[in-house]
Design a protein around this motif. Structure first.
Motif, PDB file in Angstrom:
ATOM      1  N   ASN A  71       0.826  -1.205   0.000  1.00  0.00           N
ATOM      2  CA  ASN A  71       0.000   0.000   0.000  1.00  0.00           C
ATOM      3  C   ASN A  71       0.856   1.249   0.000  1.00  0.00           C
ATOM      4  OD1 ASN A  71      -2.931  -0.863   0.339  1.00  0.00           O
ATOM      5  ND2 ASN A  71      -1.857  -2.129   1.847  1.00  0.00           N
ATOM      6  N   HIS A  72       0.361   2.267  -0.660  1.00  0.00           N
ATOM      7  CA  HIS A  72       1.037   3.557  -0.712  1.00  0.00           C
ATOM      8  C   HIS A  72      -0.007   4.629  -0.475  1.00  0.00           C
ATOM      9  CE1 HIS A  72       4.930   2.081  -2.158  1.00  0.00           C
ATOM     10  NE2 HIS A  72       4.197   1.120  -2.702  1.00  0.00           N
ATOM     11  N   PHE A  73       0.076   5.270   0.699  1.00  0.00           N
ATOM     12  CA  PHE A  73      -0.870   6.316   1.052  1.00  0.00           C
ATOM     13  C   PHE A  73      -0.109   7.593   1.368  1.00  0.00           C
ATOM     14  CE2 PHE A  73      -2.940   2.363   2.651  1.00  0.00           C
ATOM     15  CZ  PHE A  73      -4.039   2.375   1.814  1.00  0.00           C
ATOM     16  N   THR A  74      -0.816   8.700   1.334  1.00  0.00           N
ATOM     17  CA  THR A  74      -0.249   9.963   1.820  1.00  0.00           C
ATOM     18  C   THR A  74      -0.150   9.850   3.335  1.00  0.00           C
ATOM     19  OG1 THR A  74      -2.430  10.945   2.108  1.00  0.00           O
ATOM     20  CG2 THR A  74      -1.340  11.281  -0.050  1.00  0.00           C
ATOM     21  N   GLY A  77      -3.510   9.647   4.626  1.00  0.00           N
ATOM     22  CA  GLY A  77      -4.080   8.325   4.336  1.00  0.00           C
ATOM     23  C   GLY A  77      -3.609   7.278   5.335  1.00  0.00           C
ATOM     24  N   TRP A  78      -2.310   7.287   5.676  1.00  0.00           N
ATOM     25  CA  TRP A  78      -1.787   6.347   6.671  1.00  0.00           C
ATOM     26  C   TRP A  78      -2.420   6.618   8.028  1.00  0.00           C
ATOM     27  CZ3 TRP A  78       0.101   1.964   5.401  1.00  0.00           C
ATOM     28  CH2 TRP A  78       0.896   1.795   4.275  1.00  0.00           C
ATOM     29  N   LYS A  81      -5.788   5.162   8.116  1.00  0.00           N
ATOM     30  CA  LYS A  81      -5.719   3.704   8.272  1.00  0.00           C
ATOM     31  C   LYS A  81      -5.471   3.334   9.734  1.00  0.00           C
ATOM     32  CE  LYS A  81      -6.531   2.274   4.227  1.00  0.00           C
ATOM     33  NZ  LYS A  81      -7.860   1.764   3.973  1.00  0.00           N
ATOM     34  N   PRO A 111       2.409   7.511  -2.065  1.00  0.00           N
ATOM     35  CA  PRO A 111       2.086   7.272  -3.475  1.00  0.00           C
ATOM     36  C   PRO A 111       3.186   7.808  -4.389  1.00  0.00           C
ATOM     37  CG  PRO A 111       0.289   8.419  -2.360  1.00  0.00           C
ATOM     38  CD  PRO A 111       1.443   8.378  -1.416  1.00  0.00           C
TER      39      PRO A 111
END
Length: 132
Positions: A71-74, A77-78, A81, A111
């Motif tokens: 997974n790749h989040f900003t 975003g992390w 989560k 990302p």
């Protein structure tokens, strides 16, 4: 043999067309190439960093490191989560260590932007096909 060579050349041309871009449109060195040269932890496959121990302690005690790698989040975003795991899976409050975990995840598992399309064609000369 020629067919295999043509396929390999095609893949190398396709791979070279994927170029990472920054927010202002400039092209930095490819993160994928850089991340491939970074040292990885043999146990988890995560990139070695000063904050890796904290990430391993807080994250991989409940789930596989493959979830992080995939997974790749900003940063936000992390953080979302983490909040979701706290609300739905009884993740504990990370307290002061949350900043370290987010710093690490943002640095290595954010990302990446790539351009997958070629530039638009210009000066196209169309001609009419005649059916015989």
């Amino acid at each position: 043999m020629k067919f295999l060579l043509i396929i390999l050349i095609g893949f190398s041309i396709l791979a070279s067309s994927f170029t990472e871009r920054t927010d202002n449109g400039s092209i930095p060195s490819s993160f994928a190439a850089v991340s491939d040269t970074l040292k990885k932890d043999k146990e988890t496959g995560l990139i070695v960093d000063k904050d890796l121990f904290m990430v391993k302690a807080q994250c991989t005690s409940c789930h596989s490191s493959k979830l992080i790698i995939a997974n790749h989040f900003t940063r936000d975003g992390w953080k979302q989560k983490i909040r979701w795991m706290q609300a739905n899976h009884n993740l504990w409050d990370l307290g002061e260590t949350e900043k370290q975990v987010l710093d690490y995840l943002e640095k290595y598992y954010a990302p990446t932007q790539t351009v997958a399309r070629r530039e638009a064609l210009k000066d196209i000369k169309w001609y009419k096909l005649e059916v015989k």
